[in-house]
Design a protein around this motif. Structure first.
Motif, short mmCIF file in Angstrom:
data_model
loop_
_atom_site.label_atom_id
_atom_site.label_comp_id
_atom_site.label_asym_id
_atom_site.label_seq_id
_atom_site.Cartn_x
_atom_site.Cartn_y
_atom_site.Cartn_z
N SER A 122 0.83 -1.20 0.00
CA SER A 122 0.00 0.00 0.00
C SER A 122 0.86 1.25 0.00
O SER A 122 2.06 1.22 0.30
CB SER A 122 -0.94 0.01 1.21
OG SER A 122 -0.21 -0.01 2.41
N VAL A 123 0.21 2.36 -0.34
CA VAL A 123 0.84 3.68 -0.38
C VAL A 123 0.19 4.55 0.69
O VAL A 123 -1.03 4.62 0.79
CB VAL A 123 0.68 4.34 -1.76
CG1 VAL A 123 1.28 5.74 -1.77
CG2 VAL A 123 1.31 3.48 -2.84
N LEU A 129 4.83 2.96 -10.18
CA LEU A 129 4.47 1.95 -9.17
C LEU A 129 4.36 0.53 -9.72
O LEU A 129 4.20 -0.42 -8.94
CB LEU A 129 3.14 2.33 -8.51
CG LEU A 129 3.18 3.56 -7.59
CD1 LEU A 129 1.77 3.93 -7.15
CD2 LEU A 129 4.06 3.31 -6.38
N LYS A 130 4.44 0.36 -11.03
CA LYS A 130 4.24 -0.95 -11.63
C LYS A 130 5.06 -2.06 -10.97
O LYS A 130 4.53 -3.13 -10.65
CB LYS A 130 4.54 -0.89 -13.13
CG LYS A 130 3.44 -0.27 -13.95
CD LYS A 130 3.82 -0.22 -15.42
CE LYS A 130 2.73 0.44 -16.25
NZ LYS A 130 3.13 0.57 -17.68
N SER A 149 4.59 -4.55 2.43
CA SER A 149 5.49 -3.55 1.87
C SER A 149 4.76 -2.23 1.72
O SER A 149 3.56 -2.19 1.44
CB SER A 149 6.04 -4.02 0.52
OG SER A 149 6.88 -5.14 0.69
N LYS A 150 5.50 -1.12 1.88
CA LYS A 150 4.87 0.19 1.89
C LYS A 150 5.71 1.22 1.15
O LYS A 150 6.94 1.14 1.12
CB LYS A 150 4.67 0.69 3.34
CG LYS A 150 3.78 -0.18 4.21
CD LYS A 150 2.32 -0.04 3.82
CE LYS A 150 1.40 -0.79 4.77
NZ LYS A 150 1.51 -2.23 4.63
N ILE A 151 5.02 2.19 0.58
CA ILE A 151 5.64 3.42 0.09
C ILE A 151 5.02 4.58 0.87
O ILE A 151 3.80 4.71 0.94
CB ILE A 151 5.46 3.61 -1.42
CG1 ILE A 151 6.33 2.60 -2.18
CG2 ILE A 151 5.81 5.04 -1.84
CD1 ILE A 151 6.26 2.72 -3.68
N LEU A 152 5.87 5.40 1.49
CA LEU A 152 5.43 6.53 2.30
C LEU A 152 5.79 7.83 1.58
O LEU A 152 6.95 8.06 1.25
CB LEU A 152 6.08 6.49 3.69
CG LEU A 152 5.72 7.61 4.67
CD1 LEU A 152 4.24 7.59 5.01
CD2 LEU A 152 6.56 7.49 5.94
N LYS A 207 -3.97 5.36 2.31
CA LYS A 207 -4.24 6.20 3.49
C LYS A 207 -3.62 7.57 3.26
O LYS A 207 -2.50 7.68 2.75
CB LYS A 207 -3.64 5.58 4.76
CG LYS A 207 -4.24 4.24 5.18
CD LYS A 207 -5.64 4.41 5.76
CE LYS A 207 -6.18 3.09 6.30
NZ LYS A 207 -7.54 3.24 6.86
N ILE A 208 -4.36 8.63 3.63
CA ILE A 208 -3.83 9.99 3.58
C ILE A 208 -3.93 10.57 4.98
O ILE A 208 -5.00 10.62 5.57
CB ILE A 208 -4.63 10.87 2.60
CG1 ILE A 208 -4.60 10.25 1.19
CG2 ILE A 208 -4.07 12.29 2.57
CD1 ILE A 208 -5.44 11.00 0.19
#
Length: 762
Positions: free
Chosen positions: A197-198, A296-297, A306-309, A325-326
């Motif tokens: 998720s992002v 993001l592919k 796994s995450k991207i922040l 999530k924002i």
């Protein structure tokens, strides 16, 4: 495009738009084909190039020379006037193309005659306005010598980069106060292990977003959770290949400088499928959906957890990513009045320190003199300012003494009253009237305002440079101001204005000759519980640049929607059960979401549509059939259908582009899901399909793309293919006899679900 016009020089940000307009096909076509003097365009190019050469020096000297500052403001006005003229030619060109593309009818015949008949008068008006723009620019260009402005290599963009410091993951925790709550919230979001998720941290500059990300990144719990962590300072250069190479080199410890994006992403995809990772992208400005999709592919199929922040000032960045999530860090609580990073809460009597420079401040108005709003009057406020508890201002003269109209360097303002205290509507309106800001303001937020209408400065030139406006929970306001007149407005959010029953022509600007909302890209209506009608009869020229329209939770809205939105990319309509309207004609739309608005009609869906989400209940056969046709006839990639038991998934043909299908309490007659028809499918979710019995695939075939399979609450489901369902990341064999099959992000090579969990062995 524009870079060629200036010989490769870097353009100032506010000149970039004008150069882009000049280089557009519509502008070039108009001035070549019409009888307007084409030399006017050449003169405008030359004039802008000459002005661009001194922008660096002017942007620097404006802080020490008020004459330069005034020159810059006049210059921006003149450039915006030029953009207005070019926008109108562009819009006319688009409308003409639309009319010519329509089949010949009596209506389209009249439209074509209109364009032909009005061409001469329109040309004369454009020529006259272009000459006035050139006269103003020539005057300003002639003053650059007397102001001592020196030529450089480009515009202010280069200046910004020169002085911007690249961030790193290292953090100095000495003096960091009041962010433990924020850190814990972000950590809990990072703990979610269900899927990749992002997460985005969004807030105004100086709020401490980078510091918060650094603190989270260095937390011992985060270190132990992720196999790998990487920090990338993105800034305004969101080049997909560049960022991919940076991350690849960090991961692989490689100096490979290949420019093959496909090869890099293939290696990253393989790596991300085996490792739990955290990537922080700091200070991101890109809000382009396609760029994010490309970037993001390789990560979307990553190991669960796994995450991207992301950190960004712009919420559109978080929406474009798109973020799961924002998070918006709030101002500090009272027990943490002062921060030693960037956000400061102004203490009592600070106004006695005259000319003190204060950036990114918050001020809570009190009833005592030490916390009177007039304390702000003598401060040199810059950047962003948030003012809370405005119900404590009981005299408009005190608000006037805050002197916001003379705060040249304030770019963002937030006004907030207490939601439970709206004692006097007239006082609150007088206070807001007296809090008129300087015309340099870029962003404005008004929350819990208790007046019945907004002040006059909302529609004069005070907000001419405004790019973002938020009106939230102003429940006594009975009408919206003429916001369509604001020339620079790009994002408009209107939320929970309970007093609004109708949005009429005054919202656009009534009879004003300019194109309404000519720069607007994002328009959001949310929680408008008494809104019944949107009068769009006069909106045919409005919203030429609108990319995103969201209408959410407006339960009484009956009619209408704009007839056409030529630039629309994303349309969301949710929880508007009484809306009877035609979905706008949008030739470039990519995403369409309709939820609990079963009375809307679909007549034209272009082949550009990539994502369709529809949630019932819906009893209109025509609408359901149109959705089926859309899926069958377009290159759509993602489909989600919910609460439509009578809807049928078209299974009689191949769907080569579909990558994601989510069906929830729909497709009541679906008994067998045939995987052969969806060769590109990666993500399949079948929930609440009461008659689903099996998933089938032709003997000997290997579905190599499917990575996510979820089957839940399908009481008749009995089996996967007898020969097994084998793909790169998921294998299932045997049959199931229980009612549920749980959701898996990644299955092992043989899947067993125990009876103890309520499932049969597969």
């Amino acid at each position: 495009m524009a870079a060629e016009l200036v010989g490769g020089a870097v353009l100032s940000s506010f000149l970039q738009v004008a150069f882009d307009r000049l280089a557009s096909d519509a502008t070039l076509h108009y001035f070549r084909k019409r009888e307007v003097n084409e030399t006017l365009v050449k003169k405008l190019k030359i004039m802008l190039i000459s002005i661009n050469s001194v922008i660096d020096d002017a942007e620097y000297k404006q802080f020490i020379d008020p004459n330069v500052r005034a020159w810059l403001l006049e210059l921006k006005d003149a450039v915006y006037d030029a953009e207005d003229v070019l926008d109108e030619t562009n819009y006319l060109y688009k409308c003409k193309l639309e009319a010519e593309a329509e089949p010949q009818t009596s209506v389209t015949s009249k439209v074509r005659k209109f364009f032909n008949a009005s061409a001469t008068s329109f040309d004369q008006e454009i020529e006259s306005r272009m000459k006035q723009v050139l006269e103003n620019l020539e005057f300003l260009e002639g003053r650059k010598i007397s102001l001592g402005l020196k030529e450089g290599n480009g515009g202010a963009v280069g200046f910004d980069k020169k002085w911007r410091t690249e961030t790193t993951s290292l953090v100095d925790e000495v003096g960091i106060i009041g962010r433990n709550t924020d850190k814990e919230i972000i950590f809990q979001q990072l703990k979610n292990d269900r899927h990749f998720s992002v997460i985005s941290i969004v807030g105004m500059g100086g709020l401490g977003k980078t510091t918060l990300a650094q603190v989270v990144y260095n937390d011992k719990r985060v270190e132990s959770k992720f196999d790998h962590r990487f920090w990338v300072c993105v800034s305004d250069d969101f080049d997909v290949l560049r960022l991919t190479k940076i991350i690849f080199k960090k991961i692989m410890a490689s100096n490979d400088d290949t420019g093959d994006l496909d090869a890099l992403q293939s290696k990253l995809k393989d790596w991300s499928s085996k490792n739990i990772f955290l990537i922080v992208l700091d200070d991101v400005w890109c809000d382009d959906y396609l760029s994010w999709e490309d970037f993001l592919k390789p990560f979307k199929g990553g190991v669960a957890g796994s995450k991207i922040l992301i950190t960004s000032r712009n919420e559109n960045v978080a929406l474009a990513a798109p973020s799961d999530k924002i998070y918006h860090p709030d101002q500090l609580s009272d027990e943490n009045d002062l921060r030693f990073t960037s956000l400061k809460k102004i203490p009592p009597n600070m106004g006695e320190m005259k000319n003190l420079q204060v950036r990114s401040a918050s001020f809570e108005v009190g009833k005592c003199n030490e916390l009177n709003i007039k304390q702000l009057g003598e401060l040199n406020l810059q950047g962003e300012l948030s003012i809370y508890e405005l119900q404590n201002v009981v005299h408009g003269t005190d608000a006037l003494q805050a002197n916001l109209k003379e705060k040249w360097y304030l770019e963002e303002l937030s006004f907030k009253w207490n939601k439970d205290t709206n004692d006097n509507s007239e006082i609150e309106r007088d206070v807001l009237e007296k809090l008129q800001p300087h015309r340099n303001l870029k962003k404005l937020s008004v929350k819990y305002y208790g007046g019945t209408r907004f002040p006059d400065w909302f529609v004069d030139d005070t907000l001419s440079n405004m790019v973002e406006l938020r009106l939230e929970s102003c429940k006594y306001c009975l009408a919206l101001p003429s916001l369509g007149l604001l020339p620079s407005l790009k994002s408009l959010f209107i939320e929970n204005l309970d007093g609004i029953v109708a949005v009429g022509a005054e919202f656009l600007g009534s009879d004003c000759p300019i194109v309404p909302f000519r720069s607007l890209e994002t328009l959001v209506f949310t929680g408008m519980v008494n809104w019944e009608e949107w009068d769009c009869a006069t909106a045919s020229r409005a919203f030429p640049c609108l990319k995103e329209l969201r209408i959410i939770d407006c339960p009484k809205l009956k009619e209408n929607l704009p007839e056409q939105l030529l630039s629309l990319d994303d349309l969301v309509i949710k929880d508007c059960p009484h809306l009877v309207a035609l979905v706008p004609r949008a030739p470039t739309i990519r995403r369409l979401t309709l939820k609990k608005c079963g009375n809307v009609r679909l007549e034209y869906i272009p082949s550009t549509l990539k994502q369709l989400r529809f949630c019932g209940p819906c009893t209109k056969v025509s609408l359901l059939e149109k959705i089926e046709q859309t899926i069958s006839n377009s290159c759509i990639e993602e489909v989600a259908i919910c609460d439509c038991p009578d809807w049928e998934l078209p299974l009689k043909q191949h769907h080569d582009s579909l990558r994601e299908i989510r069906i929830d309490r729909s497709c009541g007659s679906l008994g067998t899901f045939v995987l052969d028809q969806f060769p590109a499918l990666q993500d399949l979710s079948l929930h609440g399909c009461n008659n689903l019995e099996m998933i089938s695939i032709s003997e000997g075939r290997n579905h190599g793309n499917l990575t996510t399979l979820s089957i839940r609450k399908c009481p008749k489901f009995v089996s996967f293919p007898k020969e097994g369902l084998s793909t790169n990341g998921i294998v299932a064999r045997g049959s199931a006899t229980k009612t549920n099959v749980s959701s898996y992000r990644k299955m092992p090579e043989t899947v067993c679900m125990s009876n103890a969990m309520g499932f049969a062995q597969l």
